[in-house]
Scaffold this motif. Structure first.
Motif, PDB file in Angstrom:
ATOM      1  N   ASN A 105      -6.331 -25.390 -61.136  1.00 12.57           N
ATOM      2  CA  ASN A 105      -5.640 -25.602 -62.407  1.00 12.57           C
ATOM      3  C   ASN A 105      -6.589 -25.973 -63.542  1.00 12.57           C
ATOM      4  OD1 ASN A 105      -2.679 -25.262 -61.928  1.00 12.57           O
ATOM      5  ND2 ASN A 105      -3.152 -26.744 -60.328  1.00 12.57           N
ATOM      6  N   ARG A 106      -7.729 -25.267 -63.572  1.00 16.73           N
ATOM      7  CA  ARG A 106      -8.684 -25.514 -64.640  1.00 16.73           C
ATOM      8  C   ARG A 106      -8.171 -24.991 -65.981  1.00 16.73           C
ATOM      9  NH1 ARG A 106     -11.545 -29.130 -65.150  1.00 16.73           N
ATOM     10  NH2 ARG A 106     -12.480 -27.972 -66.847  1.00 16.73           N
ATOM     11  N   ARG A 107      -7.338 -23.974 -65.948  1.00 20.59           N
ATOM     12  CA  ARG A 107      -6.769 -23.396 -67.170  1.00 20.59           C
ATOM     13  C   ARG A 107      -7.872 -23.028 -68.173  1.00 20.59           C
ATOM     14  NH1 ARG A 107      -2.969 -27.408 -65.910  1.00 20.59           N
ATOM     15  NH2 ARG A 107      -3.694 -28.850 -67.511  1.00 20.59           N
ATOM     16  N   GLU A 108      -8.798 -22.194 -67.715  1.00 26.32           N
ATOM     17  CA  GLU A 108      -9.917 -21.772 -68.559  1.00 26.32           C
ATOM     18  C   GLU A 108      -9.731 -20.381 -69.130  1.00 26.32           C
ATOM     19  OE1 GLU A 108     -13.155 -22.259 -65.894  1.00 26.32           O
ATOM     20  OE2 GLU A 108     -12.997 -24.440 -65.865  1.00 26.32           O
ATOM     21  N   ARG A 109      -8.638 -19.698 -68.730  1.00 30.25           N
ATOM     22  CA  ARG A 109      -8.320 -18.376 -69.281  1.00 30.25           C
ATOM     23  C   ARG A 109      -6.870 -18.382 -69.761  1.00 30.25           C
ATOM     24  NH1 ARG A 109     -10.319 -16.796 -64.235  1.00 30.25           N
ATOM     25  NH2 ARG A 109      -8.271 -15.938 -63.705  1.00 30.25           N
ATOM     26  N   PRO A 110      -6.570 -17.590 -70.763  1.00 25.80           N
ATOM     27  CA  PRO A 110      -5.203 -17.581 -71.310  1.00 25.80           C
ATOM     28  C   PRO A 110      -4.119 -17.341 -70.263  1.00 25.80           C
ATOM     29  CG  PRO A 110      -6.678 -16.446 -72.814  1.00 25.80           C
ATOM     30  CD  PRO A 110      -7.484 -16.756 -71.580  1.00 25.80           C
ATOM     31  N   ASP A 111      -4.381 -16.497 -69.261  1.00 28.10           N
ATOM     32  CA  ASP A 111      -3.346 -16.201 -68.270  1.00 28.10           C
ATOM     33  C   ASP A 111      -3.007 -17.412 -67.404  1.00 28.10           C
ATOM     34  OD1 ASP A 111      -6.091 -15.509 -67.216  1.00 28.10           O
ATOM     35  OD2 ASP A 111      -4.962 -15.341 -65.354  1.00 28.10           O
ATOM     36  N   ARG A 112      -3.910 -18.403 -67.350  1.00 28.11           N
ATOM     37  CA  ARG A 112      -3.648 -19.603 -66.550  1.00 28.11           C
ATOM     38  C   ARG A 112      -2.707 -20.592 -67.244  1.00 28.11           C
ATOM     39  NH1 ARG A 112      -7.275 -20.224 -62.261  1.00 28.11           N
ATOM     40  NH2 ARG A 112      -7.771 -18.119 -61.553  1.00 28.11           N
ATOM     41  N   LEU A 113      -2.309 -20.253 -68.471  1.00 28.82           N
ATOM     42  CA  LEU A 113      -1.401 -21.127 -69.204  1.00 28.82           C
ATOM     43  C   LEU A 113       0.064 -20.742 -68.993  1.00 28.82           C
ATOM     44  CD1 LEU A 113      -3.363 -21.259 -72.593  1.00 28.82           C
ATOM     45  CD2 LEU A 113      -3.392 -22.950 -70.765  1.00 28.82           C
ATOM     46  N   ARG A 114       0.293 -19.744 -68.160  1.00 24.98           N
ATOM     47  CA  ARG A 114       1.664 -19.272 -67.942  1.00 24.98           C
ATOM     48  C   ARG A 114       2.305 -19.952 -66.732  1.00 24.98           C
ATOM     49  NH1 ARG A 114      -0.459 -13.087 -68.194  1.00 24.98           N
ATOM     50  NH2 ARG A 114      -1.073 -13.046 -70.401  1.00 24.98           N
ATOM     51  N   GLY A 115       3.626 -19.895 -66.704  1.00 25.72           N
ATOM     52  CA  GLY A 115       4.360 -20.376 -65.536  1.00 25.72           C
ATOM     53  C   GLY A 115       4.791 -21.822 -65.602  1.00 25.72           C
ATOM     54  N   PHE A 116       4.578 -22.488 -66.736  1.00 27.10           N
ATOM     55  CA  PHE A 116       4.914 -23.903 -66.829  1.00 27.10           C
ATOM     56  C   PHE A 116       6.225 -24.160 -67.571  1.00 27.10           C
ATOM     57  CE2 PHE A 116       0.491 -23.968 -65.740  1.00 27.10           C
ATOM     58  CZ  PHE A 116       0.297 -25.148 -65.029  1.00 27.10           C
ATOM     59  N   VAL A 117       6.936 -23.096 -67.917  1.00 26.68           N
ATOM     60  CA  VAL A 117       8.246 -23.242 -68.568  1.00 26.68           C
ATOM     61  C   VAL A 117       9.326 -23.078 -67.498  1.00 26.68           C
ATOM     62  CG1 VAL A 117       9.823 -22.345 -70.300  1.00 26.68           C
ATOM     63  CG2 VAL A 117       7.358 -22.369 -70.759  1.00 26.68           C
ATOM     64  N   LEU A 118      10.090 -24.125 -67.257  1.00 24.61           N
ATOM     65  CA  LEU A 118      11.131 -24.097 -66.233  1.00 24.61           C
ATOM     66  C   LEU A 118      12.465 -23.701 -66.841  1.00 24.61           C
ATOM     67  CD1 LEU A 118      10.235 -27.382 -64.288  1.00 24.61           C
ATOM     68  CD2 LEU A 118       9.570 -25.028 -63.746  1.00 24.61           C
ATOM     69  N   SER A 119      13.189 -22.864 -66.151  1.00 24.02           N
ATOM     70  CA  SER A 119      14.488 -22.393 -66.635  1.00 24.02           C
ATOM     71  C   SER A 119      15.485 -23.554 -66.728  1.00 24.02           C
ATOM     72  CB  SER A 119      15.022 -21.312 -65.690  1.00 24.02           C
ATOM     73  OG  SER A 119      16.297 -20.894 -66.080  1.00 24.02           O
ATOM     74  N   GLY A 120      16.236 -23.575 -67.821  1.00 21.73           N
ATOM     75  CA  GLY A 120      17.257 -24.602 -67.984  1.00 21.73           C
ATOM     76  C   GLY A 120      16.712 -25.998 -68.119  1.00 21.73           C
ATOM     77  N   CYS A 121      15.507 -26.131 -68.645  1.00 15.26           N
ATOM     78  CA  CYS A 121      14.852 -27.432 -68.749  1.00 15.26           C
ATOM     79  C   CYS A 121      14.488 -27.714 -70.200  1.00 15.26           C
ATOM     80  CB  CYS A 121      13.603 -27.459 -67.870  1.00 15.26           C
ATOM     81  SG  CYS A 121      12.687 -29.010 -67.961  1.00 15.26           S
ATOM     82  N   ASP A 122      14.801 -28.931 -70.661  1.00 13.29           N
ATOM     83  CA  ASP A 122      14.519 -29.306 -72.046  1.00 13.29           C
ATOM     84  C   ASP A 122      13.237 -30.119 -72.199  1.00 13.29           C
ATOM     85  OD1 ASP A 122      16.915 -28.154 -73.086  1.00 13.29           O
ATOM     86  OD2 ASP A 122      18.032 -29.867 -72.295  1.00 13.29           O
ATOM     87  N   VAL A 123      12.617 -30.491 -71.101  1.00 15.78           N
ATOM     88  CA  VAL A 123      11.367 -31.244 -71.189  1.00 15.78           C
ATOM     89  C   VAL A 123      10.243 -30.281 -71.560  1.00 15.78           C
ATOM     90  CG1 VAL A 123       9.711 -32.687 -69.947  1.00 15.78           C
ATOM     91  CG2 VAL A 123      12.159 -32.918 -69.482  1.00 15.78           C
ATOM     92  N   ALA A 124       9.530 -30.579 -72.628  1.00 21.17           N
ATOM     93  CA  ALA A 124       8.433 -29.715 -73.089  1.00 21.17           C
ATOM     94  C   ALA A 124       7.149 -30.067 -72.352  1.00 21.17           C
ATOM     95  CB  ALA A 124       8.232 -29.875 -74.589  1.00 21.17           C
ATOM     96  N   ARG A 415      20.511 -43.377 -69.456  1.00 27.69           N
ATOM     97  CA  ARG A 415      20.861 -41.969 -69.582  1.00 27.69           C
ATOM     98  C   ARG A 415      19.864 -41.285 -70.492  1.00 27.69           C
ATOM     99  NH1 ARG A 415      27.051 -40.971 -71.059  1.00 27.69           N
ATOM    100  NH2 ARG A 415      26.369 -38.868 -70.518  1.00 27.69           N
ATOM    101  N   CYS A 416      19.707 -39.993 -70.290  1.00 21.86           N
ATOM    102  CA  CYS A 416      18.863 -39.168 -71.153  1.00 21.86           C
ATOM    103  C   CYS A 416      19.557 -37.815 -71.269  1.00 21.86           C
ATOM    104  CB  CYS A 416      17.470 -39.019 -70.543  1.00 21.86           C
ATOM    105  SG  CYS A 416      16.300 -38.109 -71.567  1.00 21.86           S
ATOM    106  N   GLY A 417      19.645 -37.294 -72.471  1.00 23.20           N
ATOM    107  CA  GLY A 417      20.385 -36.058 -72.670  1.00 23.20           C
ATOM    108  C   GLY A 417      19.688 -34.805 -72.186  1.00 23.20           C
ATOM    109  N   LEU A 418      18.417 -34.892 -71.851  1.00 29.88           N
ATOM    110  CA  LEU A 418      17.632 -33.713 -71.487  1.00 29.88           C
ATOM    111  C   LEU A 418      18.115 -33.062 -70.198  1.00 29.88           C
ATOM    112  CD1 LEU A 418      14.099 -35.212 -72.200  1.00 29.88           C
ATOM    113  CD2 LEU A 418      15.384 -33.655 -73.674  1.00 29.88           C
ATOM    114  N   ARG A 419      18.168 -31.746 -70.196  1.00 37.27           N
ATOM    115  CA  ARG A 419      18.457 -31.004 -68.962  1.00 37.27           C
ATOM    116  C   ARG A 419      17.164 -30.855 -68.162  1.00 37.27           C
ATOM    117  NH1 ARG A 419      20.169 -25.420 -70.795  1.00 37.27           N
ATOM    118  NH2 ARG A 419      18.430 -25.876 -72.192  1.00 37.27           N
ATOM    119  N   THR A 420      17.272 -31.011 -66.842  1.00 39.49           N
ATOM    120  CA  THR A 420      16.117 -30.857 -65.957  1.00 39.49           C
ATOM    121  C   THR A 420      16.533 -30.065 -64.734  1.00 39.49           C
ATOM    122  OG1 THR A 420      16.592 -32.917 -64.757  1.00 39.49           O
ATOM    123  CG2 THR A 420      15.136 -33.063 -66.694  1.00 39.49           C
TER     124      THR A 420
END
Length: 426
Positions: A105-124, A415-420
Motif C-alpha cells: 500500500n505504498r500508493r506510488e502510482r495513480p492506479d494504486r489510489l483506486r478501490g477505497f470508495v465503499l458503496s453506500g458509505c458516507d465516510v470520506a 448516534r451518527c448520521g453517516l451510512r457505513t
C-alpha cells in the motif's frame, strides 16, 4: 413508519467560527438532520412530535482524522477498510486520511489510489500518496500525477526523506497547493529508543530516544518552510516541549499535528501500560504533554490526529520492543479528549472541535464539516454516558492494540448520521 425525533433543548455547534448554542433544537429523521432551531420546533409541532430533552448532549459536525495507517485495507485478519470505516463513524469521524506504509500500500502510482470508495458509505477516505519511491528517500514519485489522480497530499509515513530530496521536491513544486506531510524524526538518532529520554524512561528500563531525534530535523524543516513559503509543509506528530519551543521561535512555522495519545498521557502516567507506551513518535513526559496542549491552545499546532496503527492479535503477542509501534481506536478519541481538555483544562467545545474537525480539514485542504439541514453528516455526543469499550461490540475496531479497551470511559457518541457498511453481526 418514519421515525422523527426532536431534540429540544440540545447543545448545537453548527460549524467553524460559530458559537455553541446552549438551548438549541434539532429535528432528526432516519439519520438525516431535517431542521435546526425554531424551524425544527415548528416542523415538530406541525407533525405532532413531542420534544426529547437532551440539554447536556451535543449535536455537532463530524470529526476529521489527518493521518492514520491501515497496512492491509482489503484482506486482513485484523483491521480492514470496512471495519475501520464502521468504527471511525461510531466514534464520530466522517473523514480520515490514510498514510502509505513501508511494505505494501505504498500508493506510488495513480492506479494504486483506486478501490477505497465503499458503496453506500458516507465516510470520506482520503489517501496520502508516497513521497518517494518505495519510501527510501532516493527518488521522487510522480507528484503531479498522484495529486491529479486524487491524492490528498504526499508523505512517506513515519519516514523522513533526506533534506536535499525534500528541498528538490519543494523547489519543483509539483505538489502545488497540496500538503506535504513529514515527521520531524531522525531515525538514526532515535535508534532503538522506545521512550523519550528522561528519568521516567530510565526508571522503566527501556532504551531511550533523545530529544535531538526531533529537534534537529524540526529545525531543518522549519528552515525549508521559510525558503519555500508557497508550499504547504505539515509537521507530522510533534511530541516534545523542545519541539514546541523551536516551532514557536520560528519566523514562519510550518503547520503541525499531534497524536491524541500524546495529548492524553505521558510516560510518567500511572495509566500508561507497556502496550500503550510504545508509539511513534516516542512518548514524552508531563512537561512534553503540557507543552503540546499549550501549542494546541495557541494555534501553533492545528490538529489532533488519531494516527492509528492497528495490529492484529498475533502481532500483539510479540514483545513490545519487537513489534510495530502504535495504538488504535477512533471510538475512544473524543470521549478521552473531552475529559482531558474540556473537563480538566476548561476548553470549550468550539475549541475542541477546531482541533478535531475544522483544523484537520483545513490541513487536508478539504471542506470543513458543518451541520446542514438535509444532510446526514452529524454526530450526537453525550459527555455523561459511562461505557466500557470491548472488541465484541460489532462497531468496534478489530485492532488488538487499543489502549482503552475493557476500562470505563466517560462520554460516548450516541448516534451518527453517516451510512457505513453493515456490520457482520447485523
Amino acid at each position: 413508519m418514519t421515525e422523527m425525533i426532536l431534540l429540544d433543548p440540545v447543545r448545537v455547534l453548527v460549524g467553524p467560527d460559530q458559537p455553541l448554542q446552549e438551548q438549541g433544537a434539532a429535528l432528526l429523521c432516519e439519520g438525516r438532520l431535517e431542521a435546526l432551531g425554531e424551524q425544527a420546533r415548528e416542523a415538530a409541532r406541525s407533525a405532532g412530535i413531542a420534544s426529547r430533552a437532551a440539554g447536556h448532549q451535543l449535536l455537532a459536525p463530524c470529526l476529521v482524522d489527518v493521518h492514520s495507517y491501515l497496512p492491509e485495507p482489503f484482506q486482513s485478519r485484523g483491521e480492514t477498510l470496512e471495519s475501520l470505516v464502521r468504527s471511525a463513524a461510531a466514534g464520530g469521524y466522517g473523514q480520515f486520511a490514510l498514510l502509505p506504509k513501508a511494505s505494501g500500500n505504498r500508493r506510488e502510482r495513480p492506479d494504486r489510489l483506486r478501490g477505497f470508495v465503499l458503496s453506500g458509505c458516507d465516510v470520506a477516505v482520503h489517501l496520502w500518496a508516497g513521497f518517494s519511491e518505495e519510501g527510501k528517500g532516493e527518488q521522487l514519485t510522480a507528484h503531479a500525477d498522484l495529486i491529479e489522480a486524487g491524492a490528498v497530499g504526499l508523505s512517506d509515513g513515519d519516514s523522513m526523506p533526506p533534506i536535499p530530496l525534500l528541498d528538490r521536491a519543494l523547489t519543483l513544486g509539483e505538489s502545488g497547493s497540496s500538503p506535504v506531510l513529514i515527521p520531524p524524526l531522525d531515525a538514526v538518532l532515535r535508534g532503538e529508543g522506545l521512550l523519550r529520554e528522561g528519568p521516567e524512561a530510565l526508571r522503566a528500563g527501556w532504551p531511550t530516544d533523545p530529544l535531538s531525534s526531533e529537534t534537529l530535523p524540526l529545525s531543518q524543516l522549519a528552515q525549508l518552510q521559510q525558503e519555500h513559503q508557497q508550499r504547504k509543509l505539515i509537521l507530522m506528530g510533534l511530541s516534545t516541549a523542545a519541539g514546541v519551543d523551536l516551532l514557536q521561535r520560528s519566523p514562519l512555522p510550518p503547520a503541525a499535528t499531534v497524536s491524541w495519545w500524546h495529548v492524553l498521557t505521558s510516560n510518567s502516567s500511572n495509566a500508561a501500560t507497556a502496550a500503550s507506551w510504545f508509539v511513534s513518535p516516542s512518548l514524552g513526559n508531563r512537561r512534553d504533554r503540557d507543552a503540546l496542549i499549550e501549542g494546541l491552545s495557541t494555534g501553533l499546532i492545528q490538529a489532533i490526529a488519531v494516527n492509528a496503527s492497528p495490529l492484529d492479535d498475533e502481532e500483539c503477542l510479540l514483545p513490545p520492543d519487537q513489534r510495530q509501534r502504535g495504538i488504535a481506536g477512533h471510538q475512544h478519541v473524543l470521549p478521552s479528549l473531552w475529559q482531558a481538555l474540556v473537563v480538566s483544562k476548561g476548553w470549550t467545545a468550539e475549541h475542541l472541535w477546531d482541533v478535531l474537525s475544522f483544523g484537520p480539514a483545513r490541513l487536508l485542504g478539504v471542506e470543513e464539516e458543518r451541520l446542514i439541514p438535509g444532510s446526514n453528516r452529524w454526530l450526537l455526543f453525550d459527555p455523561e454516558v459511562i461505557w466500557t469499550p470491548t472488541r465484541s461490540d460489532p462497531w468496534a475496531s478489530r485492532a488488538a492494540n487499543q489502549p482503552c479497551l475493557n476500562r470505563p470511559l466517560s462520554g460516548r457518541v450516541l448516534r451518527c448520521g453517516l451510512r457505513t457498511p453493515a456490520s457482520p453481526a447485523d
